[in-house]
Design a protein around this motif. Sequence first.
Motif, PDB file in Angstrom:
ATOM      1  N   ALA A 255     -16.883  40.288  42.594  1.00  0.00           N
ATOM      2  CA  ALA A 255     -17.008  39.373  41.424  1.00  0.00           C
ATOM      3  C   ALA A 255     -17.725  39.730  40.331  1.00  0.00           C
ATOM      4  CB  ALA A 255     -17.651  37.908  41.998  1.00  0.00           C
ATOM      5  N   GLU A 256     -19.091  40.469  40.635  1.00  0.00           N
ATOM      6  CA  GLU A 256     -19.745  41.217  39.641  1.00  0.00           C
ATOM      7  C   GLU A 256     -18.757  42.117  38.775  1.00  0.00           C
ATOM      8  OE1 GLU A 256     -23.149  42.464  41.657  1.00  0.00           O
ATOM      9  OE2 GLU A 256     -23.802  40.371  41.761  1.00  0.00           O
ATOM     10  N   ALA A 257     -18.001  43.016  39.526  1.00  0.00           N
ATOM     11  CA  ALA A 257     -17.185  43.917  38.941  1.00  0.00           C
ATOM     12  C   ALA A 257     -16.190  43.580  38.065  1.00  0.00           C
ATOM     13  CB  ALA A 257     -16.634  44.881  40.184  1.00  0.00           C
ATOM     14  N   ALA A 258     -15.625  42.064  38.504  1.00  0.00           N
ATOM     15  CA  ALA A 258     -14.607  41.551  37.653  1.00  0.00           C
ATOM     16  C   ALA A 258     -15.339  40.858  36.281  1.00  0.00           C
ATOM     17  CB  ALA A 258     -13.968  40.671  38.347  1.00  0.00           C
ATOM     18  N   GLY A 259     -16.917  41.053  35.998  1.00  0.00           N
ATOM     19  CA  GLY A 259     -17.332  40.345  34.974  1.00  0.00           C
ATOM     20  C   GLY A 259     -17.818  39.168  35.135  1.00  0.00           C
ATOM     21  N   GLY A 260     -17.845  38.896  36.489  1.00  0.00           N
ATOM     22  CA  GLY A 260     -18.304  37.371  36.605  1.00  0.00           C
ATOM     23  C   GLY A 260     -19.797  37.464  36.758  1.00  0.00           C
ATOM     24  N   ARG A 261     -20.508  36.116  36.757  1.00  0.00           N
ATOM     25  CA  ARG A 261     -22.068  36.149  36.595  1.00  0.00           C
ATOM     26  C   ARG A 261     -22.556  36.446  38.047  1.00  0.00           C
ATOM     27  NH1 ARG A 261     -23.644  30.170  35.265  1.00  0.00           N
ATOM     28  NH2 ARG A 261     -25.631  31.053  35.376  1.00  0.00           N
ATOM     29  N   GLU A 262     -23.634  37.102  37.962  1.00  0.00           N
ATOM     30  CA  GLU A 262     -24.516  37.294  39.151  1.00  0.00           C
ATOM     31  C   GLU A 262     -24.719  36.058  39.840  1.00  0.00           C
ATOM     32  OE1 GLU A 262     -26.721  41.310  39.298  1.00  0.00           O
ATOM     33  OE2 GLU A 262     -27.203  40.412  37.431  1.00  0.00           O
ATOM     34  N   LEU A 263     -24.581  36.185  41.120  1.00  0.00           N
ATOM     35  CA  LEU A 263     -25.038  34.891  42.011  1.00  0.00           C
ATOM     36  C   LEU A 263     -26.138  34.912  42.839  1.00  0.00           C
ATOM     37  CD1 LEU A 263     -21.312  33.895  42.625  1.00  0.00           C
ATOM     38  CD2 LEU A 263     -22.792  33.037  40.948  1.00  0.00           C
ATOM     39  N   PRO A 264     -27.494  35.039  42.350  1.00  0.00           N
ATOM     40  CA  PRO A 264     -28.533  35.255  43.030  1.00  0.00           C
ATOM     41  C   PRO A 264     -28.680  34.314  44.387  1.00  0.00           C
ATOM     42  CG  PRO A 264     -29.379  35.080  40.710  1.00  0.00           C
ATOM     43  CD  PRO A 264     -27.738  34.735  40.916  1.00  0.00           C
ATOM     44  N   GLY A 265     -28.337  33.224  44.173  1.00  0.00           N
ATOM     45  CA  GLY A 265     -28.578  32.153  45.436  1.00  0.00           C
ATOM     46  C   GLY A 265     -27.577  32.557  46.684  1.00  0.00           C
ATOM     47  N   GLU A 266     -26.283  33.073  46.045  1.00  0.00           N
ATOM     48  CA  GLU A 266     -25.501  33.603  47.111  1.00  0.00           C
ATOM     49  C   GLU A 266     -26.047  34.918  47.529  1.00  0.00           C
ATOM     50  OE1 GLU A 266     -21.412  32.742  46.926  1.00  0.00           O
ATOM     51  OE2 GLU A 266     -21.566  31.707  45.332  1.00  0.00           O
ATOM     52  N   TRP A 267     -26.583  35.656  46.997  1.00  0.00           N
ATOM     53  CA  TRP A 267     -26.758  36.914  47.305  1.00  0.00           C
ATOM     54  C   TRP A 267     -28.077  36.840  48.512  1.00  0.00           C
ATOM     55  CZ3 TRP A 267     -25.083  41.649  47.853  1.00  0.00           C
ATOM     56  CH2 TRP A 267     -24.089  42.130  47.047  1.00  0.00           C
ATOM     57  N   LEU A 268     -28.927  35.727  48.185  1.00  0.00           N
ATOM     58  CA  LEU A 268     -30.095  35.289  48.840  1.00  0.00           C
ATOM     59  C   LEU A 268     -29.696  35.171  50.425  1.00  0.00           C
ATOM     60  CD1 LEU A 268     -33.127  34.449  49.209  1.00  0.00           C
ATOM     61  CD2 LEU A 268     -32.512  32.269  48.587  1.00  0.00           C
ATOM     62  N   GLY A 269     -28.475  34.074  50.424  1.00  0.00           N
ATOM     63  CA  GLY A 269     -27.936  33.679  51.758  1.00  0.00           C
ATOM     64  C   GLY A 269     -27.574  35.018  52.371  1.00  0.00           C
ATOM     65  N   ALA A 270     -26.798  35.944  51.690  1.00  0.00           N
ATOM     66  CA  ALA A 270     -26.263  37.249  52.346  1.00  0.00           C
ATOM     67  C   ALA A 270     -27.265  38.279  52.912  1.00  0.00           C
ATOM     68  CB  ALA A 270     -25.355  38.051  51.097  1.00  0.00           C
ATOM     69  N   PHE A 271     -28.454  38.159  52.213  1.00  0.00           N
ATOM     70  CA  PHE A 271     -29.567  38.888  52.614  1.00  0.00           C
ATOM     71  C   PHE A 271     -30.157  38.628  54.058  1.00  0.00           C
ATOM     72  CE2 PHE A 271     -30.714  39.782  47.939  1.00  0.00           C
ATOM     73  CZ  PHE A 271     -29.801  40.728  47.879  1.00  0.00           C
ATOM     74  N   ALA A 272     -30.146  37.168  54.152  1.00  0.00           N
ATOM     75  CA  ALA A 272     -30.600  36.680  55.119  1.00  0.00           C
ATOM     76  C   ALA A 272     -29.894  36.870  56.367  1.00  0.00           C
ATOM     77  CB  ALA A 272     -31.030  35.168  55.118  1.00  0.00           C
ATOM     78  N   LEU A 273     -28.463  36.490  56.072  1.00  0.00           N
ATOM     79  CA  LEU A 273     -27.409  36.928  57.117  1.00  0.00           C
ATOM     80  C   LEU A 273     -27.338  38.154  57.687  1.00  0.00           C
ATOM     81  CD1 LEU A 273     -24.455  34.867  55.945  1.00  0.00           C
ATOM     82  CD2 LEU A 273     -26.231  33.971  57.633  1.00  0.00           C
ATOM     83  N   ALA A 274     -27.746  39.023  57.022  1.00  0.00           N
ATOM     84  CA  ALA A 274     -27.709  40.554  57.060  1.00  0.00           C
ATOM     85  C   ALA A 274     -28.905  40.813  58.332  1.00  0.00           C
ATOM     86  CB  ALA A 274     -27.677  41.478  55.869  1.00  0.00           C
ATOM     87  N   VAL A 275     -30.054  40.254  57.863  1.00  0.00           N
ATOM     88  CA  VAL A 275     -31.261  40.674  58.697  1.00  0.00           C
ATOM     89  C   VAL A 275     -30.879  40.089  60.209  1.00  0.00           C
ATOM     90  CG1 VAL A 275     -33.643  40.311  59.127  1.00  0.00           C
ATOM     91  CG2 VAL A 275     -32.712  41.038  56.722  1.00  0.00           C
ATOM     92  N   ASN A 276     -30.638  38.882  60.184  1.00  0.00           N
ATOM     93  CA  ASN A 276     -30.465  38.267  61.376  1.00  0.00           C
ATOM     94  C   ASN A 276     -29.118  38.678  62.296  1.00  0.00           C
ATOM     95  OD1 ASN A 276     -32.379  36.219  59.841  1.00  0.00           O
ATOM     96  ND2 ASN A 276     -32.705  35.860  61.936  1.00  0.00           N
TER      97      ASN A 276
END
Length: 466
Positions: A255-276
């Motif tokens: 999505a970011e490569a296609a020029g979309g807006r960065e989505l910090p909130g969704e990245w936040l969830g991805a970070f947490a899922l990654a660790v657990n």
Amino acid sequence: MSAYVSAFELFSIGVGPSSSHTVGPLRAARAFAGALRDDGRIGSVARIGCVLYGSLGATGIGHGTPDAVVAGLQGHQPETVDPDTVRAAWSRWVDGEPLLLSGVRPVPFSRSDVAFEPRTRLPQHPNAMTLSAWDAAGSLVARQTYFSVGGGFIRREGGQPSESAGDRGEAWPYRFDSAAELLDLCEREQLSIAALARRNEEARRPEVQVAAGLDAIWDAMSACVEAGLRADGTLPGMLRVRRRAGAMRAQLEAAEAAGGRELPGEWLGAFALAVNEENASGGRVVTAPTNGAAGILPAVAMYWWRFAAESLLAPEDLDRRRGIRRFLLTATALGSLFKANASISGAEGGCQAEVGSACAMAAGGLTAVMGGTNAQIENAAEIAMEHHLGLTCDPVGGLVQIPCIERNAIAASTAVTAARLALRGDGRHYVSLDAVVETMRQTGIDMSHKYKETSEGGLAVNVVEC
């Protein structure tokens, strides 16, 4: 006495999937074997055994507890052991093969030498284990009971917690037993919460070592995030839970490569899922303050690192590592209050003690690095903890997967929201952090043991495992 616990004890580098069911038992078994070696009795040991009681017995296999016991008996330590070594230590053991006790004494060992007594609950703590050693004639050489009290901390029967400097009688220069005392002390000394915690740490080690140690904690946290974001497949265990963090990363990057807006909130969830997801696979994680809640602080810190630091820091203070140290030190002071005055153990207080504490620590840490005052930091931690009161610990199948993984993502979002709410105020609020901590303690006492990590209630009995 002081509530303060060192950052290097509260945030310890270990292995998944559980600080209380994996890291703690590994440390206890290692301590038992090491004591036999150090006092010269190891040469007479011909048989070794372990009994896992209560919560350790009920969900031990799903948490890798017997594997951790065997790894500890062999002399491994959670900070350095290869996670693969722990995963296979008991589950793939060939009965009758010699176990190298403390790395020096071969002793015949079978999987049945680890016994499970889930219905026997010792009064001192739900997470209990007894290690015994016998000689060739069957006479008892040594026996010791340990309690895994949360966050990887252990206590010998009749002894004090083994990792806490305060409990060993080492006085901190800045001592406090409540949030009110902490705020008063900071006001009197004209210090931020992080600065006060840093001065405590520097009383035990040089400034450069404190900074390097905090950086090492962050490096381990961020490495865990990156590993989880790059992994795929399914997690171990009968649930066959599919990893999702990697797919989320790919979607967000596309999505970011296609020029979309960065989505910090969704990245936040991805970070947490990654660790657990890394934790659930038995990988290298940092207790924060436990493994079951290990994704919340790294996710919120990474959120700040990736999306907020440059816009919030002054040009002369763009060193993100200094911000992360402030984050971790603030979280340490807050986490110390939960450990001292309530609990960080899911087996003792339910998931409110693990995820709730971690959420409050992350909210306070984020508020600190976003320029909040000490009063705003205390308010953020209170908001975060208040809305986790009563949260049960009910892992399906005894695995730290459902609902644990998603729960970390939700709590990370709650931590960010709590920080934002606190930063919009001036720190004055009706319910104090101390009141919420005490409420959490009382709620944990009242909560049925079915909802404290035993997998005997809640989702654990209402979701089909296979």
